[in-house]
Motif scaffolding. Structure first.
Motif, PDB file in Angstrom:
ATOM      1  N   LYS A  77     -13.338  -1.445  20.029  1.00 54.99           N
ATOM      2  CA  LYS A  77     -12.221  -2.101  20.660  1.00 54.99           C
ATOM      3  C   LYS A  77     -11.997  -3.520  20.126  1.00 54.99           C
ATOM      4  O   LYS A  77     -13.190  -3.963  19.466  1.00 54.99           O
ATOM      5  CB  LYS A  77     -12.362  -2.017  21.999  1.00 54.99           C
ATOM      6  N   ARG A 118      -8.447   7.251  28.123  1.00 51.90           N
ATOM      7  CA  ARG A 118      -7.273   6.567  28.401  1.00 51.90           C
ATOM      8  C   ARG A 118      -6.788   6.645  29.889  1.00 51.90           C
ATOM      9  O   ARG A 118      -6.911   7.991  30.434  1.00 51.90           O
ATOM     10  CB  ARG A 118      -5.966   7.188  27.615  1.00 51.90           C
ATOM     11  N   SER A 119      -6.804   5.692  30.656  1.00 47.06           N
ATOM     12  CA  SER A 119      -6.483   5.946  32.063  1.00 47.06           C
ATOM     13  C   SER A 119      -4.913   5.561  32.016  1.00 47.06           C
ATOM     14  O   SER A 119      -4.176   5.244  31.021  1.00 47.06           O
ATOM     15  CB  SER A 119      -7.182   4.664  32.905  1.00 47.06           C
ATOM     16  N   SER A 120      -4.381   5.662  33.241  1.00 39.54           N
ATOM     17  CA  SER A 120      -2.909   5.575  33.385  1.00 39.54           C
ATOM     18  C   SER A 120      -2.328   4.113  33.623  1.00 39.54           C
ATOM     19  O   SER A 120      -1.245   3.719  33.926  1.00 39.54           O
ATOM     20  CB  SER A 120      -2.369   6.398  34.701  1.00 39.54           C
ATOM     21  N   THR A 160      -9.768  15.431  30.571  1.00 38.68           N
ATOM     22  CA  THR A 160      -9.951  14.149  31.548  1.00 38.68           C
ATOM     23  C   THR A 160     -10.893  14.683  32.554  1.00 38.68           C
ATOM     24  O   THR A 160     -10.822  15.952  32.886  1.00 38.68           O
ATOM     25  CB  THR A 160      -8.577  13.844  32.197  1.00 38.68           C
TER      26      THR A 160
END
Ligand SMILES: Cc1cc2nc3c(=O)[nH]c(=O)nc-3n(C[C@H](O)[C@H](O)[C@H](O)COP(=O)(O)OP(=O)(O)OC[C@H]3O[C@@H](n4cnc5c(N)ncnc54)[C@H](O)[C@@H]3O)c2cc1C
Ligand code: FES
Ligand code: FES
Lengths: 290, 158
Positions: free
Chosen positions: A43, A156-158, A222
């Motif tokens: 990252k 990945r989150s929302s 997920t």
């Protein structure tokens, strides 16, 4: 590690302003995921925003209706060391006490575990089973989402740019409700789940199941909410036979991959066993509390 | 890149240092402050060789940034004892031969100290569970656990 600016806002207003500056931002809670990811180049960011000086994110407590409201940056150890949290939300502690070792738990947070969005994260299935809600804030206001709607894919989150996860809200368990979370790992501690299962059930006076939630970890892209397993439980007596039907439904819903931690077939088998045992232990917890 | 100015209480002494935001507390301790007792094993949170106490809690200093120690109390192995005045844990590690190369030792002692401060009478199961995040690749864990239990017994007698 690439360099970045470090910001330690003292309020949400300051944090939202920093997020709106147009520079790429990453949030820092306990740092047990993000510092390693930055070091390994997985990252990058222009600025790292430390959330630990924002009072709302660092406190927790029980609301009048019994809901446990946890600031997103509260360290896990602080939660499970509290006897009231252990008594009223043992399934949360099932997860919090197995995330890393002691030194990790001094720093690691629910917010970080959720936002890192690993399919194998331990708090996610526990919180989905518990019916927890997440409070998300931005400079436009705040909103709530159920944990099961928070994930978009592996890692990945929302969350949208500019948004911060503020709080985790876990509804109280009633007198005839119980919950449990566990995982399978090849050693005794300090490992990532091969598969995991969290459950919450409620019984009526004749031990018939009137409410149920089941969630699984490490068997899909997920964390996985499994309504079909709940359907197999609701209206049925709380027996091994009923639990096995829920286990079969959980295995059918799982879409695991084969990787170095386990094969797809092993994981499907595991979630069925883990679901049945989690239901048995949730039932024991209801009986012990009587 | 501008260096940040940080003020901490390090082993009981108010200490100021300059560091880049990307430097871990481990790097600051070893490279900026010359406190090389804290060891680097993995630099990803898995081995516990870099354990220090931050405001009384054991943390892996490779997973903490130097800038995060602003205003905090940091205790490293150097603050726990020295050659003239060994901590009971240090003495017990020597007596029980609970080290070989010694790279893991500071982390084990710092972590065990945090346990014994909080739970002086921790039993073997508790000690093993607490130290699960500290890895040793030479000695094996039985001698280490025995040393911690011995120190615990001595500290309770004292
Ligand atoms: C040795 C080791 C063992 C581990 N074992 C386990 C394990 O058994 N089970 C497990 O589930 N995990 C494990 N982990 C992973 C990690 O410790 C957990 O995921 C932890 O909960 C992350 O929390 P944190 O506060 O440290 O997150 P951070 O690293 O601070 O943040 C993680 C991510 O979330 C973002 N973020 C954090 N807070 C917010 C917020 N409030 N709003 C928006 N974004 C935010 C950050 O930007 C970052 O991308 C382990 C890690 C290590 C190093
Ligand atoms: S060097 Fe920090 S945990 Fe290994
Ligand atoms: S003595 Fe060498 S790693 Fe423990």
């Amino acid at each position: 590690m690439e360099n970045f600016d470090y910001l330690a806002p003292r309020s949400l207003t300051e944090a939202y302003a920093a997020l709106g500056s147009g520079r790429t931002s990453l949030m820092l809670a306990g740092g047990t995921d993000v510092i390693v990811q930055l070091r390994e180049g997985r990252k990058q960011c222009d600025q790292l925003i430390d959330l630990k000086h924002i009072p709302e994110l660092m406190s927790y407590g029980f609301a009048a209706d019994g809901t446990l409201e946890i600031g997103a940056a509260v360290p896990l150890a602080q939660l499970y060391e509290d006897p009231e949290v252990r008594r009223r939300q043992p399934a949360l502690c099932d997860a919090a006490t197995i995330i890393g070792g002691t030194a990790i738990q001094s720093r690691a947070t629910l917010g970080g575990n959720l936002c890192n969005a690993s399919p194998a994260a331990d708090s996610s299935p526990a919180l989905i089973a518990l019916g927890a809600l997440l409070v998300i804030g931005s400079d436009r206001g705040t909103g709530e989402v159920p944990v099961e709607a928070f994930f978009a894919g592996p890692g990945r989150s929302s969350l949208q740019p500019g948004e911060i996860l503020l709080q985790v809200r876990i509804p109280a368990l009633g007198a005839r409700e119980g919950a449990y979370y566990h995982r399978f790992i090849p050693r005794n501690e300090m490992d990532i789940a091969v598969a995991s299962a969290g459950v919450r059930i409620g019984l009526d006076e004749s031990d018939r199941i009137v409410s149920a939630r089941v969630a699984l970890g490490a068997v899909a892209a997920t964390p996985l909410f499994v309504p079909s397993a709940a359907e197999a439980l609701i209206g049925q007596p709380a027996t091994r036979e009923t639990f096995e039907k829920a286990g079969a439904a959980a295995a059918a819903a799982a879409t695991p991959i084969t990787d170095m931690r386990g094969s797809a077939a092993q994981r499907k088998h595991l979630v069925s066993v883990l679901t049945v045992r989690a239901l048995e232990r949730a039932l024991e917890r209801i009986r012990e509390a009587r | 890149m501008a260096r940040s100015h940080v003020t901490t209480t390090l082993n009981g002494v108010e200490t100021e240092y300059l560091c880049e935001p990307r430097q871990s507390l481990l790097e600051v301790l070893r490279d900026e402050l010359g406190l090389t007792g804290t060891k680097e094993g993995c630099s990803n949170g898995n081995c516990g060789a870099c354990a220090v106490l931050l405001d009384g809690r054991v943390v892996n200093s490779c997973c903490v940034l130097g800038v995060e120690a602003e205003g905090a109390e940091v205790t490293t192995i150097e603050g726990i004892g020295n050659a003239d005045k060994l901590h009971p844990l240090q003495r017990a590690f020597l007596e029980e031969a609970a080290l070989q190369c010694g790279v893991c030792t500071p982390g084990f002692i710092v972590s065990a100290k945090a346990l014994l401060d909080a739970e002086p009478d921790a039993d073997e199961h508790r000690v093993r569970w607490w130290l699960a995040g500290n890895l040793c690749r030479c000695t094996g864990y039985d001698k280490i656990v025995r040393a911690v239990l011995k120190a615990s017994a001595q500290m309770q007698e004292a």
